[in-house]
Write a protein that holds these residues in place. Structure first.
Motif, PDB file in Angstrom:
ATOM      1  N   PRO A   1       0.976 -43.770 -37.679  1.00 46.92           N
ATOM      2  CA  PRO A   1       0.651 -42.622 -37.348  1.00 46.92           C
ATOM      3  C   PRO A   1       0.784 -41.225 -37.903  1.00 46.92           C
ATOM      4  O   PRO A   1      -0.031 -40.231 -37.964  1.00 46.92           O
ATOM      5  CB  PRO A   1       0.971 -42.783 -35.799  1.00 46.92           C
ATOM      6  CG  PRO A   1       2.227 -43.356 -35.732  1.00 46.92           C
ATOM      7  CD  PRO A   1       1.958 -44.258 -36.779  1.00 46.92           C
ATOM      8  N   TYR A   2       1.601 -41.088 -38.605  1.00 45.50           N
ATOM      9  CA  TYR A   2       2.272 -40.135 -39.106  1.00 45.50           C
ATOM     10  C   TYR A   2       3.277 -40.450 -40.479  1.00 45.50           C
ATOM     11  O   TYR A   2       3.986 -41.406 -40.572  1.00 45.50           O
ATOM     12  CB  TYR A   2       2.849 -38.973 -38.312  1.00 45.50           C
ATOM     13  CG  TYR A   2       4.163 -39.398 -37.890  1.00 45.50           C
ATOM     14  CD1 TYR A   2       5.197 -39.117 -38.814  1.00 45.50           C
ATOM     15  CD2 TYR A   2       4.592 -39.973 -36.836  1.00 45.50           C
ATOM     16  CE1 TYR A   2       6.706 -39.216 -38.287  1.00 45.50           C
ATOM     17  CE2 TYR A   2       5.893 -40.321 -36.429  1.00 45.50           C
ATOM     18  CZ  TYR A   2       6.923 -40.005 -37.010  1.00 45.50           C
ATOM     19  OH  TYR A   2       8.231 -40.314 -36.658  1.00 45.50           O
ATOM     20  N   VAL A   3       3.282 -39.561 -41.227  1.00 44.17           N
ATOM     21  CA  VAL A   3       4.306 -39.719 -42.597  1.00 44.17           C
ATOM     22  C   VAL A   3       4.754 -38.211 -42.530  1.00 44.17           C
ATOM     23  O   VAL A   3       4.213 -37.286 -42.783  1.00 44.17           O
ATOM     24  CB  VAL A   3       3.764 -40.187 -43.941  1.00 44.17           C
ATOM     25  CG1 VAL A   3       2.460 -39.360 -44.079  1.00 44.17           C
ATOM     26  CG2 VAL A   3       4.740 -40.020 -44.937  1.00 44.17           C
ATOM     27  N   THR A   4       6.238 -38.076 -42.860  1.00 35.42           N
ATOM     28  CA  THR A   4       6.980 -36.721 -42.855  1.00 35.42           C
ATOM     29  C   THR A   4       6.898 -36.388 -44.677  1.00 35.42           C
ATOM     30  O   THR A   4       7.091 -37.419 -45.224  1.00 35.42           O
ATOM     31  CB  THR A   4       7.887 -36.768 -42.499  1.00 35.42           C
ATOM     32  OG1 THR A   4       8.900 -37.737 -43.191  1.00 35.42           O
ATOM     33  CG2 THR A   4       8.159 -36.850 -40.834  1.00 35.42           C
ATOM     34  N   VAL A   5       6.904 -35.203 -44.943  1.00 31.15           N
ATOM     35  CA  VAL A   5       6.431 -34.932 -46.520  1.00 31.15           C
ATOM     36  C   VAL A   5       7.479 -33.519 -46.677  1.00 31.15           C
ATOM     37  O   VAL A   5       7.368 -32.685 -46.071  1.00 31.15           O
ATOM     38  CB  VAL A   5       5.116 -34.648 -46.940  1.00 31.15           C
ATOM     39  CG1 VAL A   5       5.190 -34.674 -48.580  1.00 31.15           C
ATOM     40  CG2 VAL A   5       4.323 -35.902 -46.296  1.00 31.15           C
TER      41      VAL A   5
ATOM     42  N   THR B   1      -3.609 -40.681 -40.553  1.00 31.17           N
ATOM     43  CA  THR B   1      -2.292 -40.607 -40.672  1.00 31.17           C
ATOM     44  C   THR B   1      -2.092 -38.984 -40.813  1.00 31.17           C
ATOM     45  O   THR B   1      -2.557 -38.481 -41.620  1.00 31.17           O
ATOM     46  CB  THR B   1      -1.763 -41.246 -42.078  1.00 31.17           C
ATOM     47  OG1 THR B   1      -2.042 -42.771 -41.961  1.00 31.17           O
ATOM     48  CG2 THR B   1      -0.310 -40.954 -42.006  1.00 31.17           C
ATOM     49  N   VAL B   2      -1.394 -38.606 -39.697  1.00 27.45           N
ATOM     50  CA  VAL B   2      -0.957 -37.149 -39.862  1.00 27.45           C
ATOM     51  C   VAL B   2       0.257 -36.871 -40.977  1.00 27.45           C
ATOM     52  O   VAL B   2       1.159 -37.546 -41.141  1.00 27.45           O
ATOM     53  CB  VAL B   2      -0.367 -36.537 -38.502  1.00 27.45           C
ATOM     54  CG1 VAL B   2       0.258 -35.255 -38.566  1.00 27.45           C
ATOM     55  CG2 VAL B   2      -1.344 -36.873 -37.414  1.00 27.45           C
ATOM     56  N   LYS B   3       0.063 -35.780 -41.549  1.00 24.72           N
ATOM     57  CA  LYS B   3       0.785 -35.455 -42.722  1.00 24.72           C
ATOM     58  C   LYS B   3       1.899 -34.421 -41.990  1.00 24.72           C
ATOM     59  O   LYS B   3       1.397 -33.296 -41.772  1.00 24.72           O
ATOM     60  CB  LYS B   3       0.365 -35.071 -43.943  1.00 24.72           C
ATOM     61  CG  LYS B   3      -0.063 -36.254 -44.830  1.00 24.72           C
ATOM     62  CD  LYS B   3      -1.040 -37.350 -44.406  1.00 24.72           C
ATOM     63  CE  LYS B   3      -2.543 -36.592 -44.417  1.00 24.72           C
ATOM     64  NZ  LYS B   3      -3.507 -37.760 -43.936  1.00 24.72           N
ATOM     65  N   VAL B   4       3.134 -34.656 -41.762  1.00 21.82           N
ATOM     66  CA  VAL B   4       3.946 -33.626 -41.327  1.00 21.82           C
ATOM     67  C   VAL B   4       4.834 -32.836 -42.245  1.00 21.82           C
ATOM     68  O   VAL B   4       5.692 -33.501 -43.150  1.00 21.82           O
ATOM     69  CB  VAL B   4       5.158 -34.462 -40.258  1.00 21.82           C
ATOM     70  CG1 VAL B   4       5.879 -33.455 -39.506  1.00 21.82           C
ATOM     71  CG2 VAL B   4       4.352 -35.194 -39.286  1.00 21.82           C
ATOM     72  N   PHE B   5       4.741 -31.611 -42.309  1.00 23.74           N
ATOM     73  CA  PHE B   5       5.792 -30.815 -43.045  1.00 23.74           C
ATOM     74  C   PHE B   5       6.742 -29.716 -42.296  1.00 23.74           C
ATOM     75  O   PHE B   5       6.012 -29.451 -41.154  1.00 23.74           O
ATOM     76  CB  PHE B   5       4.680 -29.883 -44.071  1.00 23.74           C
ATOM     77  CG  PHE B   5       4.192 -30.672 -45.097  1.00 23.74           C
ATOM     78  CD1 PHE B   5       4.507 -30.805 -46.448  1.00 23.74           C
ATOM     79  CD2 PHE B   5       2.996 -31.661 -44.983  1.00 23.74           C
ATOM     80  CE1 PHE B   5       3.858 -31.542 -47.614  1.00 23.74           C
ATOM     81  CE2 PHE B   5       2.357 -32.213 -45.864  1.00 23.74           C
ATOM     82  CZ  PHE B   5       2.807 -32.145 -47.165  1.00 23.74           C
TER      83      PHE B   5
ATOM     84  N   THR C   1      13.856 -37.302 -43.079  1.00 21.11           N
ATOM     85  CA  THR C   1      14.343 -38.223 -42.313  1.00 21.11           C
ATOM     86  C   THR C   1      14.607 -37.608 -40.619  1.00 21.11           C
ATOM     87  O   THR C   1      14.086 -37.992 -39.744  1.00 21.11           O
ATOM     88  CB  THR C   1      15.427 -39.034 -42.557  1.00 21.11           C
ATOM     89  OG1 THR C   1      16.559 -38.037 -42.894  1.00 21.11           O
ATOM     90  CG2 THR C   1      15.398 -39.931 -43.643  1.00 21.11           C
ATOM     91  N   HIS C   2      15.152 -36.506 -40.829  1.00 21.55           N
ATOM     92  CA  HIS C   2      15.362 -35.784 -39.468  1.00 21.55           C
ATOM     93  C   HIS C   2      14.159 -35.182 -38.988  1.00 21.55           C
ATOM     94  O   HIS C   2      13.752 -34.909 -37.723  1.00 21.55           O
ATOM     95  CB  HIS C   2      16.508 -34.327 -39.600  1.00 21.55           C
ATOM     96  CG  HIS C   2      17.547 -35.173 -39.888  1.00 21.55           C
ATOM     97  ND1 HIS C   2      18.235 -35.916 -39.283  1.00 21.55           N
ATOM     98  CD2 HIS C   2      18.627 -34.597 -40.872  1.00 21.55           C
ATOM     99  CE1 HIS C   2      19.385 -36.106 -39.832  1.00 21.55           C
ATOM    100  NE2 HIS C   2      19.649 -35.201 -40.975  1.00 21.55           N
ATOM    101  N   LEU C   3      13.091 -34.778 -39.872  1.00 21.40           N
ATOM    102  CA  LEU C   3      11.836 -34.318 -39.605  1.00 21.40           C
ATOM    103  C   LEU C   3      10.965 -35.413 -38.646  1.00 21.40           C
ATOM    104  O   LEU C   3      10.258 -34.618 -37.945  1.00 21.40           O
ATOM    105  CB  LEU C   3      10.987 -34.003 -40.727  1.00 21.40           C
ATOM    106  CG  LEU C   3       9.640 -33.054 -40.746  1.00 21.40           C
ATOM    107  CD1 LEU C   3      10.061 -31.799 -40.017  1.00 21.40           C
ATOM    108  CD2 LEU C   3       9.195 -33.058 -42.069  1.00 21.40           C
ATOM    109  N   ARG C   4      11.322 -36.643 -38.622  1.00 23.09           N
ATOM    110  CA  ARG C   4      10.599 -37.481 -37.639  1.00 23.09           C
ATOM    111  C   ARG C   4      10.961 -37.187 -36.132  1.00 23.09           C
ATOM    112  O   ARG C   4      10.113 -37.090 -35.588  1.00 23.09           O
ATOM    113  CB  ARG C   4      11.002 -39.163 -38.133  1.00 23.09           C
ATOM    114  CG  ARG C   4      10.547 -39.411 -39.533  1.00 23.09           C
ATOM    115  CD  ARG C   4      11.026 -40.929 -39.800  1.00 23.09           C
ATOM    116  NE  ARG C   4      12.432 -40.989 -39.867  1.00 23.09           N
ATOM    117  CZ  ARG C   4      13.186 -42.022 -40.722  1.00 23.09           C
ATOM    118  NH1 ARG C   4      12.418 -42.511 -41.253  1.00 23.09           N
ATOM    119  NH2 ARG C   4      14.320 -41.914 -40.784  1.00 23.09           N
TER     120      ARG C   4
END
Length: 387
Positions: free
Chosen positions: A21-25, A80-84, A162-165
């Motif tokens: 559903p998402y990936v952190t970048v 897929t949401v891209k999380v920044f 990793t913490h961004l999740r």
């Protein structure tokens, strides 16, 4: 801690990300010695699944065996949401390189401001308050272009995703509870607008702070700033390596017409007193001096010309503080001081009166400006009453 150095390995990871559903970048880059940011590292992490921690990788864009096209393909994957966190500089790099934006995007800094964590809240603060962890920032200012990366650098870099999740999942849930998803999307629209990242040389003068409104002086400033911006872009070097703003203003004031006069500048770097830069400066000064009157730039005196009702402005500031506290949203995200002055001067083309801001503040701000409501204090809280 996997470091991806080939296109094939990056493509394999991105295919996994497309199933999530998402990936952190996040990215690490250098800009001290260049005009355009030099991308040195990309970090990404997939969601955790129960007790199983999601895969997290480092991607080395400096590897000769790697193309970022699989990453850009992931950016185009809408499922897929891209999380920044604080995505602006990251997005500028990707837009400059490939004219692509992560879609959909989630910026945790914007979401945190909407959720009441304050103005321009930093990643470290969110890690501490939401993930209940601490960050080792000792590698923050290291040279990310050097290879091999140290273990300390790798550990620092991977912690940024990793913490961004945890942060993303918490903020996403808060937004869904409050129904403020659209607020964040409205703010992120600015980040996804190509105009945000385009620096046009002919407009560079507007970023130079001057103390004079002389059209002729501003014409020289405009020509000098345009030359500097174009030269910096074409050679990929920082503006300050050509000449700084204080030297630009000195040149606009002294108006040198020869290499000899240019050499008398107190603030100009030695490299700018000869060659292409010197010729560019002299040409810019001459063109500014010879510019027809009708083409001289006009200073933006709009702010000075506003007839601001100062009493109303003060009331609007009280209202804004009260509304921001009630909504749990950073005040500066709702309205700037300039917004309040414009409302108090009778202007209505103000961001604070549009979109979600109108819901939180703008509608009542207009009612206050029209005299339809008044402010009162009740049990220590500021409230509106009809009049």
């Amino acid at each position: 801690m996997q470091t991806i150095t080939t296109t094939e390995a990056l493509a394999a990871f991105c295919e996994k990300a497309k199933q999530e559903p998402y990936v952190t970048v996040d990215t690490e880059f250098l800009r001290e010695r260049t005009y355009w940011s030099k991308l040195c590292l990309v970090q990404m992490a997939l969601p955790n699944h129960g007790e199983t921690e999601g895969e997290a990788v480092l991607v080395d864009p400096l590897s000769d065996a790697l193309s970022l096209e699989p990453l850009y393909d992931l950016y185009r994957h809408k499922e897929t949401v891209k999380v920044f966190h604080a995505a602006r500089q990251d997005l500028e790099i990707f837009y400059t390189d490939a004219q692509v934006f992560p879609d959909p995007l989630f910026d945790t800094q914007i979401a945190a401001m909407v959720c009441g964590f304050g103005e321009q809240v930093g990643y470290e603060t969110l890690v501490r308050k939401i993930a209940k962890q601490s960050l080792d920032k000792s590698s923050r200012f290291t040279d990310w272009s050097r290879r091999p990366l140290t273990e300390a650098q790798k550990k620092y870099a991977i912690a940024d995703v990793t913490h961004l999740r945890v942060i993303y999942e918490f903020l996403d849930e808060q937004l869904k509870k409050t129904g403020r998803d659209a607020w964040v999307e409205e703010e992120e629209a600015v980040l996804l607008n190509p105009e945000t990242y385009i620096n046009r040389p002919e407009e560079a003068w507007k970023r130079v702070k001057t103390r004079t409104n002389s059209g002729r002086f501003l014409a020289i400033v405009r020509e000098l700033a345009q030359f500097r911006e174009g030269y910096a872009q074409n050679r990929n070097i920082p503006r300050s390596r050509i000449f700084k703003d204080d030297a630009l203003l000195e040149l606009a004031s002294t108006k040198p017409s020869s290499i000899e006069e240019l050499g008398k500048s107190r603030l100009l770097l030695r490299e700018a007193r000869k060659g292409e830069i010197a010729e560019g400066i002299l040409t810019a000064v001459r063109e500014g001096l010879e510019m027809p009157n009708e083409k001289l730039p006009r200073p933006d005196n709009q702010a000075q010309q506003l007839q601001v009702d100062t009493a109303l402005g003060d009331l609007l500031r009280v209202l804004l503080k009260a509304k921001s506290q009630q909504a749990g949203v950073a005040a500066k995200l709702i309205a700037t001081s300039s917004d309040l002055d414009r409302i108090a001067a009778g202007k209505r083309d103000v961001a604070a009166l549009q979109g979600w801001r109108a819901e939180v503040f703008g509608t009542d701000a207009l009612r206050l400006a029209k005299g339809e409501v008044a402010l009162t204090a009740d049990s220590g809280a500021v409230k509106l009453i009809d009049v």
